[in-house]
Scaffold this motif. Structure first.
Motif, PDB file in Angstrom:
ATOM      1  N   PHE A 147      83.076 -45.545  90.757  1.00 61.27           N
ATOM      2  CA  PHE A 147      83.276 -44.149  91.151  1.00 61.27           C
ATOM      3  C   PHE A 147      82.160 -43.240  90.631  1.00 61.27           C
ATOM      4  O   PHE A 147      81.988 -42.128  91.124  1.00 61.27           O
ATOM      5  CB  PHE A 147      84.629 -43.648  90.627  1.00 61.27           C
ATOM      6  CG  PHE A 147      85.786 -44.474  91.089  1.00 61.27           C
ATOM      7  CD1 PHE A 147      86.137 -44.508  92.435  1.00 61.27           C
ATOM      8  CD2 PHE A 147      86.512 -45.234  90.197  1.00 61.27           C
ATOM      9  CE1 PHE A 147      87.203 -45.285  92.874  1.00 61.27           C
ATOM     10  CE2 PHE A 147      87.583 -46.008  90.625  1.00 61.27           C
ATOM     11  CZ  PHE A 147      87.928 -46.036  91.969  1.00 61.27           C
ATOM     12  N   VAL A 148      81.427 -43.706  89.646  1.00 63.89           N
ATOM     13  CA  VAL A 148      80.305 -42.934  89.097  1.00 63.89           C
ATOM     14  C   VAL A 148      79.056 -43.128  89.955  1.00 63.89           C
ATOM     15  O   VAL A 148      78.236 -42.225  90.105  1.00 63.89           O
ATOM     16  CB  VAL A 148      80.024 -43.358  87.641  1.00 63.89           C
ATOM     17  CG1 VAL A 148      78.839 -42.591  87.059  1.00 63.89           C
ATOM     18  CG2 VAL A 148      81.265 -43.151  86.781  1.00 63.89           C
ATOM     19  N   SER A 149      78.948 -44.305  90.542  1.00 61.95           N
ATOM     20  CA  SER A 149      77.763 -44.662  91.317  1.00 61.95           C
ATOM     21  C   SER A 149      77.398 -43.656  92.411  1.00 61.95           C
ATOM     22  O   SER A 149      76.245 -43.217  92.487  1.00 61.95           O
ATOM     23  CB  SER A 149      77.950 -46.057  91.922  1.00 61.95           C
ATOM     24  OG  SER A 149      76.893 -46.388  92.782  1.00 61.95           O
TER      25      SER A 149
ATOM     26  N   THR B  21      73.529 -52.131  86.375  1.00 59.50           N
ATOM     27  CA  THR B  21      74.836 -51.796  85.810  1.00 59.50           C
ATOM     28  C   THR B  21      75.930 -52.610  86.493  1.00 59.50           C
ATOM     29  O   THR B  21      76.854 -53.110  85.842  1.00 59.50           O
ATOM     30  CB  THR B  21      75.127 -50.293  85.964  1.00 59.50           C
ATOM     31  OG1 THR B  21      74.082 -49.531  85.356  1.00 59.50           O
ATOM     32  CG2 THR B  21      76.455 -49.937  85.311  1.00 59.50           C
ATOM     33  N   ALA B  22      75.817 -52.756  87.812  1.00 60.27           N
ATOM     34  CA  ALA B  22      76.792 -53.552  88.565  1.00 60.27           C
ATOM     35  C   ALA B  22      76.816 -54.991  88.078  1.00 60.27           C
ATOM     36  O   ALA B  22      77.888 -55.599  87.937  1.00 60.27           O
ATOM     37  CB  ALA B  22      76.470 -53.494  90.058  1.00 60.27           C
ATOM     38  N   LEU B  23      75.660 -55.548  87.805  1.00 54.97           N
ATOM     39  CA  LEU B  23      75.594 -56.926  87.305  1.00 54.97           C
ATOM     40  C   LEU B  23      76.235 -57.042  85.928  1.00 54.97           C
ATOM     41  O   LEU B  23      76.882 -58.049  85.623  1.00 54.97           O
ATOM     42  CB  LEU B  23      74.135 -57.387  87.246  1.00 54.97           C
ATOM     43  CG  LEU B  23      73.442 -57.584  88.611  1.00 54.97           C
ATOM     44  CD1 LEU B  23      71.967 -57.877  88.421  1.00 54.97           C
ATOM     45  CD2 LEU B  23      74.105 -58.714  89.395  1.00 54.97           C
ATOM     46  N   HIS B  24      76.070 -56.027  85.104  1.00 52.31           N
ATOM     47  CA  HIS B  24      76.654 -56.055  83.750  1.00 52.31           C
ATOM     48  C   HIS B  24      78.182 -56.080  83.788  1.00 52.31           C
ATOM     49  O   HIS B  24      78.820 -56.684  82.919  1.00 52.31           O
ATOM     50  CB  HIS B  24      76.188 -54.838  82.940  1.00 52.31           C
ATOM     51  CG  HIS B  24      74.795 -54.955  82.409  1.00 52.31           C
ATOM     52  ND1 HIS B  24      74.346 -56.046  81.697  1.00 52.31           N
ATOM     53  CD2 HIS B  24      73.732 -54.112  82.493  1.00 52.31           C
ATOM     54  CE1 HIS B  24      73.082 -55.874  81.362  1.00 52.31           C
ATOM     55  NE2 HIS B  24      72.674 -54.703  81.837  1.00 52.31           N
TER      56      HIS B  24
ATOM     57  N   LEU C  65      77.294 -53.552  96.899  1.00 52.11           N
ATOM     58  CA  LEU C  65      78.230 -52.444  97.060  1.00 52.11           C
ATOM     59  C   LEU C  65      77.712 -51.193  96.359  1.00 52.11           C
ATOM     60  O   LEU C  65      77.720 -50.095  96.927  1.00 52.11           O
ATOM     61  CB  LEU C  65      79.603 -52.826  96.499  1.00 52.11           C
ATOM     62  CG  LEU C  65      80.636 -51.700  96.438  1.00 52.11           C
ATOM     63  CD1 LEU C  65      80.994 -51.237  97.842  1.00 52.11           C
ATOM     64  CD2 LEU C  65      81.880 -52.151  95.678  1.00 52.11           C
ATOM     65  N   VAL C  66      77.247 -51.356  95.139  1.00 53.96           N
ATOM     66  CA  VAL C  66      76.753 -50.214  94.365  1.00 53.96           C
ATOM     67  C   VAL C  66      75.473 -49.657  94.979  1.00 53.96           C
ATOM     68  O   VAL C  66      75.274 -48.436  95.039  1.00 53.96           O
ATOM     69  CB  VAL C  66      76.517 -50.624  92.900  1.00 53.96           C
ATOM     70  CG1 VAL C  66      75.912 -49.474  92.112  1.00 53.96           C
ATOM     71  CG2 VAL C  66      77.825 -51.061  92.257  1.00 53.96           C
TER      72      VAL C  66
ATOM     73  N   ILE D   1      86.839 -41.757  98.280  1.00 51.19           N
ATOM     74  CA  ILE D   1      88.138 -42.269  98.757  1.00 51.19           C
ATOM     75  C   ILE D   1      87.994 -43.706  99.254  1.00 51.19           C
ATOM     76  O   ILE D   1      88.839 -44.570  98.968  1.00 51.19           O
ATOM     77  CB  ILE D   1      88.685 -41.356  99.878  1.00 51.19           C
ATOM     78  CG1 ILE D   1      89.055 -39.989  99.312  1.00 51.19           C
ATOM     79  CG2 ILE D   1      89.904 -42.001 100.550  1.00 51.19           C
ATOM     80  CD1 ILE D   1      89.448 -38.972 100.360  1.00 51.19           C
ATOM     81  N   GLU D   2      86.922 -43.976  99.985  1.00 50.35           N
ATOM     82  CA  GLU D   2      86.692 -45.337 100.473  1.00 50.35           C
ATOM     83  C   GLU D   2      86.515 -46.315  99.316  1.00 50.35           C
ATOM     84  O   GLU D   2      87.044 -47.437  99.347  1.00 50.35           O
ATOM     85  CB  GLU D   2      85.459 -45.354 101.371  1.00 50.35           C
ATOM     86  CG  GLU D   2      85.663 -44.640 102.696  1.00 50.35           C
ATOM     87  CD  GLU D   2      84.400 -44.560 103.521  1.00 50.35           C
ATOM     88  OE1 GLU D   2      83.298 -44.747 102.938  1.00 50.35           O
ATOM     89  OE2 GLU D   2      84.483 -44.327 104.740  1.00 50.35           O
ATOM     90  N   LEU D   3      85.771 -45.900  98.304  1.00 43.04           N
ATOM     91  CA  LEU D   3      85.578 -46.769  97.136  1.00 43.04           C
ATOM     92  C   LEU D   3      86.894 -46.970  96.378  1.00 43.04           C
ATOM     93  O   LEU D   3      87.157 -48.054  95.845  1.00 43.04           O
ATOM     94  CB  LEU D   3      84.531 -46.166  96.193  1.00 43.04           C
ATOM     95  CG  LEU D   3      83.089 -46.200  96.703  1.00 43.04           C
ATOM     96  CD1 LEU D   3      82.179 -45.431  95.762  1.00 43.04           C
ATOM     97  CD2 LEU D   3      82.616 -47.641  96.834  1.00 43.04           C
TER      98      LEU D   3
END
Length: 205
Positions: free
Chosen positions: A103-105, A133-136, A143-144, A196-198
């Protein structure tokens, strides 16, 4: 959409600079066809040399701030990468938000698009931070990356300099403030839809 045509265009007339790990598919680049359109326009409207030169100068005056700004963002991004800042920030973001980073992305992408007015500049600055960050946190980097790209591109239209330029071209500068407010409302609305989609993806994945 026509895969064989795409493959042919992307593999023909490649401009490669191995020293900088740079490769450009000239025939597959949108800029190439824009140049073709400009050349066609010159002959179609039978433009004079003076008209062509005035058009080039006018285009340069309007474009050079964006070109310089984008170039500087690329430089800053490379500095951040070499200084290990991106790795440190991505690790900190992963530890701080965990799975809720999804949601921060889009918010990071939106801020980048709004401040820079360029999707290229925003992605140059933040896409590596987002994907690392997504990998972490064990989330799909695709997606991110999509979240970053979409939110950034939508919010570039809210950038004040873009609004001012559009109003100037359309000769409605007196309505600039009103247009800025309406565009901001549209930008925030689209950003809300992305969130909302996320959220739905987060719930039902």
């Amino acid at each position: 959409m026509v895969i064989p045509l795409k493959n042919y265009l992307s593999r023909t007339f490649l401009l490669t600079i191995e020293k900088y790990n740079f490769e450009l598919s000239i025939l597959y680049s949108p800029g190439f066809f824009l140049c073709i359109v400009c050349i066609f326009t010159i002959f179609f409207y039978r433009l004079q040399v003076l008209e062509i030169s005035e058009s080039i100068m006018s285009t340069f005056k309007k474009c050079y701030p964006v070109i310089i700004t984008t170039f500087l963002y690329v430089v800053v991004s490379e500095i951040m990468s070499e200084a290990k800042m991106i790795q440190l920030l991505s690790l900190l973001a992963a530890q701080s938000f965990g799975q809720f980073y999804v949601f921060v992305s889009p918010l990071i992408g939106a801020i980048g698009g709004f401040l820079t007015g360029s999707n290229t500049a925003s992605n140059t600055m933040f896409i590596r931070l987002q994907t690392e960050t997504a990998l972490h946190i064990g989330m799909s980097p695709i997606l991110v990356a999509c979240s970053q790209n979409v939110s950034s591109s939508l919010m570039t239209m809210v950038n004040p300099s873009r609004v001012a330029l559009s109003c100037s071209v359309c000769k409605i500068s007196t309505d600039e403030n009103e247009i800025q407010k309406k565009i901001l409302f549209v930008g925030l609305g689209t950003l809300t839809i992305i969130l909302i989609e996320l959220f739905l993806f987060f719930i039902f994945r």
